[in-house]
Design an enzyme around this catalytic site. Structure first.
Site, mmCIF file in Angstrom:
data_model
loop_
_atom_site.group_PDB
_atom_site.id
_atom_site.type_symbol
_atom_site.label_atom_id
_atom_site.label_comp_id
_atom_site.label_asym_id
_atom_site.label_seq_id
_atom_site.Cartn_x
_atom_site.Cartn_y
_atom_site.Cartn_z
ATOM 1 N N CYS A 76 0.818 -1.205 0.000
ATOM 2 C CA CYS A 76 0.000 0.000 0.000
ATOM 3 C C CYS A 76 0.852 1.255 0.000
ATOM 4 O O CYS A 76 1.810 1.367 0.768
ATOM 5 C CB CYS A 76 -0.891 -0.017 1.234
ATOM 6 S SG CYS A 76 -1.991 1.388 1.327
ATOM 7 N N CYS A 82 -0.974 5.703 7.335
ATOM 8 C CA CYS A 82 -2.313 5.223 7.658
ATOM 9 C C CYS A 82 -2.247 4.325 8.884
ATOM 10 O O CYS A 82 -1.285 3.583 9.063
ATOM 11 C CB CYS A 82 -2.855 4.436 6.476
ATOM 12 S SG CYS A 82 -4.498 3.786 6.741
ATOM 13 N N CYS A 179 -7.291 1.364 -1.159
ATOM 14 C CA CYS A 179 -7.220 0.642 0.113
ATOM 15 C C CYS A 179 -7.335 -0.849 -0.172
ATOM 16 O O CYS A 179 -8.206 -1.274 -0.936
ATOM 17 C CB CYS A 179 -8.341 1.084 1.044
ATOM 18 S SG CYS A 179 -8.371 0.130 2.576
ATOM 19 N N GLN A 309 -19.579 -9.533 12.096
ATOM 20 C CA GLN A 309 -18.127 -9.753 12.045
ATOM 21 C C GLN A 309 -17.567 -9.197 10.744
ATOM 22 O O GLN A 309 -18.124 -9.466 9.668
ATOM 23 C CB GLN A 309 -17.831 -11.251 12.135
ATOM 24 C CG GLN A 309 -18.092 -11.826 13.518
ATOM 25 C CD GLN A 309 -16.955 -11.540 14.493
ATOM 26 O OE1 GLN A 309 -15.907 -11.013 14.116
ATOM 27 N NE2 GLN A 309 -17.174 -11.865 15.755
ATOM 28 N N TYR A 338 -21.965 -12.111 25.865
ATOM 29 C CA TYR A 338 -21.521 -11.085 24.902
ATOM 30 C C TYR A 338 -21.903 -11.547 23.493
ATOM 31 O O TYR A 338 -21.081 -11.599 22.586
ATOM 32 C CB TYR A 338 -20.008 -10.844 25.004
ATOM 33 C CG TYR A 338 -19.539 -10.607 26.421
ATOM 34 C CD1 TYR A 338 -19.543 -9.323 26.965
ATOM 35 C CD2 TYR A 338 -19.116 -11.668 27.225
ATOM 36 C CE1 TYR A 338 -19.128 -9.108 28.277
ATOM 37 C CE2 TYR A 338 -18.705 -11.455 28.530
ATOM 38 C CZ TYR A 338 -18.702 -10.175 29.043
ATOM 39 O OH TYR A 338 -18.287 -9.971 30.330
ATOM 40 N N GLU A 359 -26.415 -9.823 26.124
ATOM 41 C CA GLU A 359 -25.732 -8.741 25.391
ATOM 42 C C GLU A 359 -26.284 -7.411 25.900
ATOM 43 O O GLU A 359 -27.456 -7.330 26.244
ATOM 44 C CB GLU A 359 -26.046 -8.917 23.903
ATOM 45 C CG GLU A 359 -25.854 -7.704 23.021
ATOM 46 C CD GLU A 359 -24.415 -7.217 22.948
ATOM 47 O OE1 GLU A 359 -23.498 -8.055 22.862
ATOM 48 O OE2 GLU A 359 -24.215 -5.990 23.007
ATOM 49 N N ASP A 408 -17.443 -14.321 24.627
ATOM 50 C CA ASP A 408 -16.705 -13.587 23.587
ATOM 51 C C ASP A 408 -16.707 -12.103 23.939
ATOM 52 O O ASP A 408 -17.323 -11.282 23.263
ATOM 53 C CB ASP A 408 -17.391 -13.837 22.230
ATOM 54 C CG ASP A 408 -16.674 -13.152 21.068
ATOM 55 O OD1 ASP A 408 -15.544 -12.669 21.247
ATOM 56 O OD2 ASP A 408 -17.272 -13.107 19.972
ATOM 57 N N CYS A 435 -10.604 -11.338 21.642
ATOM 58 C CA CYS A 435 -9.864 -10.514 20.677
ATOM 59 C C CYS A 435 -8.688 -9.832 21.367
ATOM 60 O O CYS A 435 -8.053 -8.959 20.791
ATOM 61 C CB CYS A 435 -10.785 -9.496 20.028
ATOM 62 S SG CYS A 435 -11.681 -8.490 21.201
HETATM 63 N N1 SAH Z 1 -20.114 -12.758 19.875
HETATM 64 C C1 SAH Z 1 -20.471 -11.694 18.986
HETATM 65 C C2 SAH Z 1 -19.986 -10.297 19.417
HETATM 66 C C3 SAH Z 1 -18.739 -10.223 20.218
HETATM 67 S S1 SAH Z 1 -18.159 -8.572 20.445
HETATM 68 C C4 SAH Z 1 -20.026 -11.997 17.584
HETATM 69 O O1 SAH Z 1 -19.195 -12.859 17.384
HETATM 70 O O2 SAH Z 1 -20.518 -11.368 16.651
HETATM 71 C C5 SAH Z 1 -18.495 -8.314 22.162
HETATM 72 C C6 SAH Z 1 -19.933 -7.962 22.481
HETATM 73 O O3 SAH Z 1 -20.017 -7.721 23.883
HETATM 74 C C7 SAH Z 1 -20.448 -6.695 21.816
HETATM 75 O O4 SAH Z 1 -21.641 -7.020 21.144
HETATM 76 C C8 SAH Z 1 -20.728 -5.736 22.974
HETATM 77 O O5 SAH Z 1 -21.864 -4.927 22.758
HETATM 78 C C9 SAH Z 1 -20.953 -6.679 24.133
HETATM 79 N N2 SAH Z 1 -20.648 -6.139 25.469
HETATM 80 C C10 SAH Z 1 -19.600 -5.375 25.811
HETATM 81 N N3 SAH Z 1 -19.610 -5.102 27.125
HETATM 82 C C11 SAH Z 1 -20.694 -5.730 27.649
HETATM 83 C C12 SAH Z 1 -21.238 -5.821 28.961
HETATM 84 N N4 SAH Z 1 -20.677 -5.215 29.990
HETATM 85 N N5 SAH Z 1 -22.349 -6.563 29.113
HETATM 86 C C13 SAH Z 1 -22.935 -7.180 28.059
HETATM 87 N N6 SAH Z 1 -22.458 -7.138 26.803
HETATM 88 C C14 SAH Z 1 -21.361 -6.403 26.593
#
Ligand code: SAH
Length: 477
Positions: A76, A82, A179, A309, A338, A359, A408, A435
């Site tokens: 790039c 960037c 990009c 995602q 999550y 969530e 997650d 992550c």
């Molecule tokens: N598992 C999903 C998203 C993971 S990202 C996927 O794979 O698509 C993490 C997620 O946690 C996000 O959607 C975010 O809104 C949520 N999150 C973050 N802090 C939180 C909390 N304190 N309580 C509940 N959810 C939360």
């Protein structure tokens, strides 16, 4: 009289010893760590220190004395300025090696508990053009490169630009020519709207004065071929908006959702704005192969504000890893913490008795429910709220103790209270998707009170960046 600051050191022949966990390569100088962005492990560089802190320096490369064997020519032309792809100068094998090392370092230095050999990182077949969503910003004060300035005597003709924020600078936009992150026609759309605006004298936004009509451009694509374009305007100039939207619609008939937003607030967030449909349908459709033999593909309706995602090809591998780690028999009660828009929950639902997803973004929970319905999944329930508050003894009593817990969390990891509740509910298995290996390591150290790490599988979701996802299987002792 102001005290004269001592000049910051210039370090010669600094050997770079690691790729670093935050994407800044690392050297050592007089017992101090030196972070050097855009260096590669194995480089020997001269560095001007630009930031001096108690425990570390941050430096800028002035000279490369020896080139690392891991280096490759960045594709790039924006590399180095960037913020998007800070590892483009490392060849892909090296990127994977250092991501794997990041996971190992986190487990060794932070978790400090026993773990089996880490499985080799799952790499991407397509380390470029993998993202399905990019957001660009218009600016009437684009960052001027040396080339810009030298080309024109007395400054460039205009300073409008459309691209990405320079790292850490809210009002500096780097104009992007090409990009490598999103597939066609992302670049064509971005260049077309910019050129149209320049030709027609339409104003670009200024982040300081809050003037200028064109503000943001969001492009999202789906594996189905659906394509969403959202233009954000700083005010309701009907005629100009109609002209621009009409131009995009005519020039790019492949856009399936053409939308715009009026955002004249001080901040760029459009989460609280109405998204107006100009042409096409108000969502794009995503599909994902089911991990269960013989089950139909999963479908997800992705609205302009919905989360999905951003690397769907790798997301499938990530979810499949979590799925395989859990080794479902069919009669399990599963919690998916999550859950976001419920993608993991929907992914595993066909192989278990029941899934409970939690969530805290309300809109995501609504999307999750809609998607479950769309896929005719009737063994999922979603709950909304802050994990640390929702997940208590009452919740566990009401829904039952899970056999398998999937989690997650965001980069910050899990709240300690959440970890305590998990230890209380004692699922047989925990599959922890993360992550951020550092916070994951911290959390699994707490879970070690009752759990052992049985499998560790890193997955590369974001080639050309230092980010790495990691899946850990924990089993109750
Ligand atoms: N598992 C999903 C998203 C993971 S990202 C996927 O794979 O698509 C993490 C997620 O946690 C996000 O959607 C975010 O809104 C949520 N999150 C973050 N802090 C939180 C909390 N304190 N309580 C509940 N959810 C939360």
């Amino acid at each position: 009289m102001a005290r004269k600051k001592r000049p910051l050191p210039f370090i010669e022949d600094l050997e770079i010893i690691d790729a670093g966990s935050e994407g800044k390569a690392v050297g050592r100088y007089n017992e101090r760590v030196v972070f050097v962005p855009f260096a590669a492990p194995g480089d020997v560089v001269d560095v001007q220190v630009v930031k001096k802190k108690k425990n570390f320096f941050e430096g800028k490369i002035k000279n490369i004395k020896k080139y690392s064997q891991y280096r490759t020519e960045p594709k790039c032309s924006h590399f180095g300025l960037c913020g998007g792809c800070k590892w483009q100068h490392l060849d892909y094998e090296a990127q994977k090696f250092f991501k794997q090392k990041q996971v190992k370092d986190a487990l060794d230095r932070i978790a400090k508990i026993p773990y089996p050999e880490i499985l080799p990182i799952i790499g991407a077949e397509n380390p470029y053009y993998y993202r399905n969503k990019l957001e660009f910003t218009f600016s009437d004060r684009r960052w001027l490169t040396d080339l810009d300035i030298s080309k024109e005597n007395g400054g460039p003709e205009n300073t409008n630009g459309l691209g990405f924020h320079l790292p850490g600078m809210f009002d500096k936009i780097l104009d992007i020519e090409h990009c490598y992150l999103q597939p066609d026609p992302s670049n064509d759309i971005r260049l077309a709207i910019k050129n149209y605006a320049l030709e027609h004298g339409i104003s670009f936004h200024n982040a300081r004065t809050h003037e200028g009509l064109l503000r943001n451009l969001i492009i999202r694509n789906a594996v189905t071929g659906d394509l969403m374009v959202i233009v954000v305007f700083n005010g309701n100039e009907e005629k100009i908006i109609n002209d621009i939207m009409g131009f995009l619609g005519d020039k790019f008939p492949q856009i399936t959702s053409l939308m715009y937003v009026i955002n004249d607030k001080l901040n760029d967030s459009i989460a609280d704005r109405e998204v107006i449909l100009y042409k096409g349908k108000p969502f794009i459709m995503e599909t994902m192969k089911s991990p269960v033999e013989g089950k139909p593909d999963l479908k997800f309706k992705v609205g302009p504000l919905s989360f999905y995602q951003t690397n769907p090809e790798q997301a499938w591998k990530l979810y499949k890893t979590a799925f395989d780690f859990a080794e479902f028999k069919g009669d399990e009660l599963v919690y998916d913490l999550y859950t976001g828009t419920g993608t993991i929950a929907s992914f595993v639902a066909g192989a278990v008795k029941k899934v409970v997803g939690v969530e805290y973004v309300e809109q995501a929970v609504n999307d999750a429910k809609e998607n479950a319905e769309l896929n005719n999944i009737d063994n999922i329930e979603f709950y909304w709220g802050d994990m640390a508050k929702v997940l208590d003894k009452g919740f566990i009593e009401k829904h039952g103790r899970p056999d398998v817990l999937l989690t997650d969390p965001p980069r910050a990891g899990m709240h300690e209270k959440v970890v305590r509740e998990i230890l209380y509910m004692e699922p047989e298995k925990i599959v922890y998707v993360s992550c951020n290996p550092a916070t994951q390591a911290r959390d699994v150290a707490l879970l070690h009170e009752k759990y052992d790490i049985v499998k560790v599988q890193p997955v590369d979701m974001f080639p050309q960046t230092h980010h790495v996802e990691n899946v850990i299987l924990l089993i109750k002792r």
